[in-house]
Enzyme design. Sequence first.
Site, PDB file in Angstrom:
ATOM      1  N   ARG A 182       0.812  -1.219   0.000  1.00 14.69           N
ATOM      2  CA  ARG A 182       0.000   0.000   0.000  1.00 14.69           C
ATOM      3  C   ARG A 182       0.847   1.271   0.000  1.00 14.69           C
ATOM      4  O   ARG A 182       0.478   2.285   0.585  1.00 14.69           O
ATOM      5  CB  ARG A 182      -0.954   0.007   1.211  1.00 14.69           C
ATOM      6  N   SER A 238     -11.466  -0.111   3.244  1.00 14.56           N
ATOM      7  CA  SER A 238     -10.744  -0.464   4.469  1.00 14.56           C
ATOM      8  C   SER A 238     -10.162   0.797   5.101  1.00 14.56           C
ATOM      9  O   SER A 238      -9.441   1.547   4.445  1.00 14.56           O
ATOM     10  CB  SER A 238      -9.617  -1.450   4.160  1.00 14.56           C
ATOM     11  N   GLU A 243      -5.306   3.644   6.474  1.00 12.86           N
ATOM     12  CA  GLU A 243      -5.246   3.590   5.018  1.00 12.86           C
ATOM     13  C   GLU A 243      -6.008   4.780   4.441  1.00 12.86           C
ATOM     14  O   GLU A 243      -5.650   5.301   3.389  1.00 12.86           O
ATOM     15  CB  GLU A 243      -5.843   2.276   4.526  1.00 12.86           C
TER      16      GLU A 243
END
Length: 311
Positions: free
Chosen positions: A183, A232, A302
Amino acid sequence: MKSNLTPRDLADLAAQLALLAEGEVAMDKPLAPCTSYRIGGSTAVWAAPRSARGVQRVLQAVHAAGAPLFILGRGTNLLVSDHGWAGVILHIGDNLSAVTFSGEHAEAEAGCLLMDLIQSALQRGLGGMELLAGIPGGVGGALRMNAGAFGREIEALAVEVEGFRSDGTPICAAREAISFGYRRAPELEQVIITSGRFRFQPDSPQTLKTRADEIMALRSRKQPLDHPSCGSVFKRPPGYYAGALIEEAGLKGERCGGAEISRKHAGFILNTGGATAADVYRLMRRIEERVMERFGVRLEREVQLVGDFSD
């Protein structure tokens, strides 16, 4: 981020951008409709260029003015403050979303929906990205955060990324020059991405479609898709799953105003109706504190926060 510019300064900047952007420019534009959360205030100035040259010219003008800048793609991985954004939002969405295929390669503008790119590739018998089916958002955001699922990340197909620095300086980075991680793509963090080039692998269109359909069905079974969310909220901590930790901490279904920690997947915070950014933010903080208290694990967000959350 606080702005030192006066309302008159921002109005003058908007007038200047209207001459440069080659696209839409507006003031006090509501941001909630532009995000998957359907939450947030307005931006002082909005610019949506329809060309890479327009993006560059907007960046140069904003940089010269010293105005706060935020790049808003498809709005799927962020939470906009109830107070909005006291600067310029540079939007890269439908206004910059073309895709061109050439053999096994495709060049996609940053505002192209990732799912649109995947479906276009599948129809041409081009595989490699079908495991990412169902991931919301645009190509630019997917590259910047190295979006992935089911063991496949977008870096596996990336060939080249083009864009600009915040001052409008052009940049073209080959895949080998980008140290993609989980990520993250550090070399792209300060880049306003305008397009990406990808290489696919030939396969049977029917086989690819079946695989993508299975991924979409699996997502539908496991993820709460019936209410607005950002996806998320937290990254997966090493050795754990964020959703499992949140559930084990007894937070599943917990509410704050119109925001709720999903009963289906605790890694999601939902806007069940009328939620404010403050509601969602308070739940995020509650999760972080409880998980740290119970398990000694520090969750990393995130979701990206846009604007002032000091209240």
